[in-house]
Design a protein around this motif. Structure first.
Motif, PDB file in Angstrom:
ATOM      1  N   GLY A 101    -107.595 -73.928  69.817  1.00 30.83           N
ATOM      2  CA  GLY A 101    -108.036 -75.119  69.101  1.00 30.83           C
ATOM      3  C   GLY A 101    -109.270 -75.643  69.612  1.00 30.83           C
ATOM      4  O   GLY A 101    -109.531 -76.282  70.573  1.00 30.83           O
TER       5      GLY A 101
ATOM      6  N   VAL B 179    -103.404 -77.297  71.451  1.00 27.11           N
ATOM      7  CA  VAL B 179    -102.506 -77.635  70.171  1.00 27.11           C
ATOM      8  C   VAL B 179    -101.024 -77.113  70.891  1.00 27.11           C
ATOM      9  O   VAL B 179    -100.667 -76.457  71.684  1.00 27.11           O
TER      10      VAL B 179
ATOM     11  N   VAL C   8     -97.251 -75.645  69.968  1.00 23.41           N
ATOM     12  CA  VAL C   8     -96.653 -74.490  69.319  1.00 23.41           C
ATOM     13  C   VAL C   8     -95.035 -74.480  69.598  1.00 23.41           C
ATOM     14  O   VAL C   8     -94.557 -75.194  70.690  1.00 23.41           O
TER      15      VAL C   8
ATOM     16  N   THR D 226     -99.843 -76.715  65.812  1.00 24.45           N
ATOM     17  CA  THR D 226    -100.814 -76.006  64.875  1.00 24.45           C
ATOM     18  C   THR D 226    -100.582 -76.278  63.619  1.00 24.45           C
ATOM     19  O   THR D 226     -99.656 -76.434  63.091  1.00 24.45           O
TER      20      THR D 226
END
Length: 380
Positions: free
Chosen positions: A118, A186, A188, A240
Motif C-alpha cells: 500500500g 491496507v 485484507v 485492498t
C-alpha cells in the motif's frame, strides 16, 4: 517552507527520543508527499492545494492526522477546485503515529528486507527507506499513478526504493523467501498466500483485517503457513482494491430501501440503537460473523436510526427514541440486526468480545483461522 522544526515536533509527538523511528519522522518532509489533499465537506469532498496556502499546508502536513489524497480513484493531484467527489477514500497519507505503531508491531531490525503493501502517498515508504536503506524496501500499490507520483517524490529527497504496480492480493514480483517483514497499510481478508510465499522462514507480517480494526501479527512457519495473534491495539485501513478505481457501492440502493420500507420481519430489539461503525470492537466482531455489511446511522433530535445492508439483499432498520428499545424492520435472506444483537448478547454474557488477543493460524494457501477459548471463526 521551514519544515524541519514542525517535523521534529511531530517526531517528538509520535515517538520517543530513543525510538529508531524518531529520526525518520524528523527528517522526512511529509508535506512533499501531500501537496494536495481532500477534506470532507457538506457537499462532497473539498480540495486543498498546499502551495497556494503554505501556512495551512505546513499545519496539515505536520499534524498527526491522515490526509486523504484520492476519493473513489479521483486523485487530488489531478483535481480542480470545482471538483466535489463523493464516495469513499481510496488513498491517503496515513497519520504518522499509526505508521510508527505498525512498524513497531512488525519488529523491524536493521538488516531486514521489508515489503510495504500500500504505497499510497509514499510517506510511509519514505520512513522505511530512511530507517533502513532504500535497497531494503519494496513497496507495491495497485494504482499506477500513485506509484509514479511516490517514486518521483521519494527521488526528490534522495530515496529510491523499489516501487512496483501490483495487486497485493495476487502474485507479487518478489523472490520467494526474500522478505523478512511484510507491513500492510491496507486491510485484507483472508491473508494473501503471496505474502507467505514472499516471507522467509520466521519472517513476520503485520496487517489489518478488512472491515475491522483488528491488527494481525504472525510469523512464517516451516509448513509455509504462519501463526500469530490479534493484537490488543487497534487500527483501521482501507481495504485492498483490485484496480485503480474506487470501491463498488452495491449496498447503497439497499440502504435507501432500508430507510423507508416495511420489513418482512418486524420486532422489538432488546438493546438500544447503536452506531456500529463507531463501536470498533462490536463492528469488528460483526464483520467476522457477517462480512460485508454496509452501515448508516442518523440522529434527528432524540430519534436514532441505524441502517444495515448487504450485497446478498439483506437489510435492516432500527429506530428508537434515545436509549429505548428499538423497532426493527428486517428483510432479505438474512436477519442482519439479529446478528448484531447476538454479538451484543455474547459481550454481556462473557464480559468481553473474544476476538482481541485471539490466536491466529494461517495455512499456506492463506486460509485464516482465529480462536480464543471456545470461540473460533474461519475467514473467507
Amino acid at each position: 517552507m521551514n519544515w524541519k522544526t514542525p517535523a521534529e515536533a511531530l517526531a517528538d509527538h509520535v515517538t520517543h527520543r530513543a525510538s529508531r523511528w524518531a529520526h525518520p519522522v524528523a527528517t522526512v518532509p511529509r508535506h512533499q508527499f501531500v501537496p494536495r489533499w481532500w477534506d470532507r465537506g457538506v457537499d462532497g469532498w473539498e480540495l486543498h492545494d498546499g502551495p497556494t496556502d503554505p501556512e495551512a499546508w505546513q499545519a496539515a502536513a505536520y499534524r498527526d492526522i491522515s490526509l486523504v489524497t484520492s476519493v473513489e480513484g479521483r486523485h487530488a493531484d489531478r483535481a480542480t477546485t470545482v471538483d466535489r467527489p463523493y464516495g469513499a477514500p481510496t488513498s491517503s497519507a496515513t497519520l504518522p503515529s499509526l505508521l510508527v505503531r505498525m512498524f513497531q508491531h512488525a519488529q523491524i531490525e536493521d538488516c531486514d528486507n521489508v515489503l510495504d503493501v500500500g504505497t499510497g502517498s509514499g510517506y510511509g515508504t519514505a520512513l522505511l527507506a530512511r530507517r533502513l536503506s532504500p535497497e531494503q524496501v519494496t513497496s507495491v500499490d495497485v494504482d499506477a499513478y500513485l506509484i509514479k507520483a511516490a517514486r518521483d517524490r521519494l527521488a526528490s529527497i534522495g530515496l529510491e526504493p523499489a516501487l512496483i504496480e501490483a495487486d497485493a492480493t495476487g502474485p507479487l514480483p518478489v523472490e520467494a523467501g526474500s522478505i523478512d517483514r511484510v507491513v500492510a497499510t491496507v486491510g485484507v481478508r483472508p491473508i494473501p498466500s503471496a505474502w507467505l510465499r514472499a516471507l522467509c522462514l520466521g519472517g513476520r507480517l503485520v496487517t489489518t483485517l478488512a472491515g475491522t480494526s483488528l491488527i494481525i501479527t504472525a510469523e512464517k512457519t516451516a509448513d509455509g503457513g504462519a501463526t500469530g495473534r490479534v493484537e490488543w491495539d487497534r487500527a483501521g485501513f482501507m481495504p485492498t482494491r483490485h484496480s485503480s478505481g474506487g470501491y463498488s457501492d452495491d449496498a447503497r440502493a439497499l440502504l435507501n430501501k432500508a430507510a423507508v420500507h416495511d420489513g418482512d420481519d418486524v420486532s422489538r430489539g432488546p438493546y438500544p440503537v447503536v452506531s456500529v461503525v463507531d463501536a470498533w470492537d462490536l463492528a469488528s466482531m460483526l464483520e467476522l460473523t457477517v462480512p460485508g455489511i454496509a452501515h448508516e446511522y442518523r440522529e434527528d433530535g432524540d430519534q436514532r436510526t441505524a441502517l444495515m445492508a448487504h450485497a446478498d439483499g439483506s437489510w435492516a432498520r432500527a429506530t428508537a427514541i434515545g436509549s429505548d428499545r428499538p423497532t426493527v424492520h428486517q428483510g432479505g435472506p438474512r436477519r442482519l440486526w439479529d446478528a448484531l444483537d447476538e454479538c451484543r448478547t455474547y459481550w454481556l454474557n462473557e464480559g468481553e468480545l473474544p476476538v482481541r488477543g485471539a490466536r491466529v493460524f494461517i495455512r499456506p494457501d492463506g486460509a485464516t483461522f482465529l480462536a480464543r477459548g471456545k470461540w473460533h471463526v474461519t475467514l473467507t
